[in-house]
Design an enzyme around this catalytic site. Structure first.
Site, mmCIF file in Angstrom:
data_model
loop_
_atom_site.group_PDB
_atom_site.id
_atom_site.type_symbol
_atom_site.label_atom_id
_atom_site.label_comp_id
_atom_site.label_asym_id
_atom_site.label_seq_id
_atom_site.Cartn_x
_atom_site.Cartn_y
_atom_site.Cartn_z
ATOM 1 N N LYS A 1 0.783 -1.140 0.123
ATOM 2 C CA LYS A 1 -0.032 0.067 -0.006
ATOM 3 C C LYS A 1 0.788 1.217 -0.169
ATOM 4 C CE LYS A 1 -2.274 -1.194 3.996
ATOM 5 N NZ LYS A 1 -1.855 -2.462 4.371
ATOM 6 N N ARG B 1 -10.170 0.380 8.365
ATOM 7 C CA ARG B 1 -9.495 -1.295 8.686
ATOM 8 C C ARG B 1 -10.623 -1.895 9.235
ATOM 9 N NH1 ARG B 1 -3.560 -0.117 8.807
ATOM 10 N NH2 ARG B 1 -2.584 -2.282 8.951
ATOM 11 N N ARG C 1 11.392 -6.654 5.617
ATOM 12 C CA ARG C 1 11.230 -5.419 5.625
ATOM 13 C C ARG C 1 11.851 -5.346 7.212
ATOM 14 N NH1 ARG C 1 5.543 -2.303 5.077
ATOM 15 N NH2 ARG C 1 5.070 -3.261 7.136
ATOM 16 N N ARG D 1 11.789 -2.188 11.712
ATOM 17 C CA ARG D 1 10.423 -1.734 12.182
ATOM 18 C C ARG D 1 9.855 -2.791 13.322
ATOM 19 N NH1 ARG D 1 4.966 -0.313 8.541
ATOM 20 N NH2 ARG D 1 3.745 -1.546 9.722
ATOM 21 N N ARG E 1 -0.678 -9.749 13.092
ATOM 22 C CA ARG E 1 -1.465 -8.682 12.215
ATOM 23 C C ARG E 1 -2.406 -9.397 11.129
ATOM 24 N NH1 ARG E 1 3.899 -6.131 11.016
ATOM 25 N NH2 ARG E 1 2.868 -4.791 9.408
HETATM 26 P P1 ADP Z 1 0.492 -2.455 7.651
HETATM 27 O O1 ADP Z 1 -0.611 -2.269 7.045
HETATM 28 O O2 ADP Z 1 1.860 -2.928 7.006
HETATM 29 O O3 ADP Z 1 0.145 -3.468 8.801
HETATM 30 P P2 ADP Z 1 0.474 0.292 8.891
HETATM 31 O O4 ADP Z 1 1.770 0.943 8.702
HETATM 32 O O5 ADP Z 1 -0.680 0.614 7.966
HETATM 33 O O6 ADP Z 1 0.939 -1.043 8.563
HETATM 34 O O7 ADP Z 1 -0.036 0.090 10.243
HETATM 35 C C1 ADP Z 1 0.517 -0.416 11.557
HETATM 36 C C2 ADP Z 1 -0.160 -0.646 12.824
HETATM 37 O O8 ADP Z 1 -0.860 0.788 13.022
HETATM 38 C C3 ADP Z 1 -1.516 -1.573 12.729
HETATM 39 O O9 ADP Z 1 -0.921 -2.821 12.882
HETATM 40 C C4 ADP Z 1 -2.245 -0.906 13.746
HETATM 41 O O10 ADP Z 1 -1.739 -1.184 15.159
HETATM 42 C C5 ADP Z 1 -2.133 0.607 13.699
HETATM 43 N N1 ADP Z 1 -3.067 1.181 12.633
HETATM 44 C C6 ADP Z 1 -2.767 1.612 11.689
HETATM 45 N N2 ADP Z 1 -3.885 2.255 10.962
HETATM 46 C C7 ADP Z 1 -5.123 1.686 11.760
HETATM 47 C C8 ADP Z 1 -6.349 2.004 11.691
HETATM 48 N N3 ADP Z 1 -6.797 2.492 10.602
HETATM 49 N N4 ADP Z 1 -7.105 1.412 12.715
HETATM 50 C C9 ADP Z 1 -6.531 0.774 13.631
HETATM 51 N N5 ADP Z 1 -5.107 0.866 13.890
HETATM 52 C C10 ADP Z 1 -4.267 1.264 12.882
#
Ligand code: ADP
Length: 189
Positions: A14, A89, A128, A134, A145
């Protein structure tokens, strides 16, 4: 206004594709993950709360993330549109986004679902983690996740199909090839 939701499991690409979309279409980018990581780095109260959830591979509470999204959206002036990366999400977040945009006389133009097989997601995220350090890109947290993605996030696929906004994108292949498929879909809007 071009409002794009870029969707997919963790590791689906993404962030990478969002950068290309921003460069081609000149819209603003909101990555909720990046916002939260910046808060953690800055040591804010929100960052401290966020860290607790992220380290456990869990989602932040909807109300909290919806507030963050709304204030980020309001900070964009003279915007040509927005790419939403990592939001929504959950179904509650998708409903909140729909309402937030409707209040501004707008709507989601398209939802792009970057589809990548699970074994490939795991490989990409482990890599990554090794390259960037990270904290949530370790095998144990990645597994959590992915479980959260399947239970709380993937129902959005049907939600956006019902809303008439869904577009499948094959997330396997070269970055250029994937972007070409995205651009073809966006140019048809
Ligand atoms: P990825 O999609 O690679 O898991 P992101 O960088 O988008 O990673 O998000 C990392 C973390 O941040 C998620 O695992 C969650 O804990 C939190 N997070 C991000 N966006 C949201 C959201 N829209 N709602 C709830 N938690 C979120």
């Amino acid at each position: 206004m071009l409002n794009i939701v870029i969707f997919g499991a963790p590791g689906s690409g993404k962030g990478t594709q969002s950068e290309r979309i921003v460069a081609k279409y000149g819209i603003n980018h909101i990555s909720t993950g990046e916002v939260l990581r910046a808060e953690i780095k800055a040591g804010t109260e929100l960052g401290l709360i966020a860290k607790g959830y992220i380290d456990q591979g869990q989602l932040l509470p909807d109300e909290l993330i919806i507030d963050i999204l709304a204030s980020t959206l309001d900070s964009f002036k003279e915007s040509k549109g927005v790419i939403f990366d990592g939001f929504p999400r959950t179904i509650a977040q998708a409903e909140a986004l729909k309402q937030m945009l409707a209040e501004r006389g707008q709507e989601v133009s398209i939802m792009l679902d970057l589809d990548v097989p699970e074994d490939e997601l795991m490989t990409r995220l482990i890599k990554r983690g090794q390259e960037t350090g990270r904290a949530d890109d370790n095998e144990e947290t990645i597994k959590k996740r992915l479980v959260v993605y399947h239970s709380q996030t993937s129902p959005l696929i049907d939600w956006y199909k019902n809303d008439g906004k869904y577009q499948h994108i094959n997330g396997l292949g070269t970055m250029e090839g994937i972007f070409a498929e995205i651009a073809e879909a966006v140019d048809k809007i």
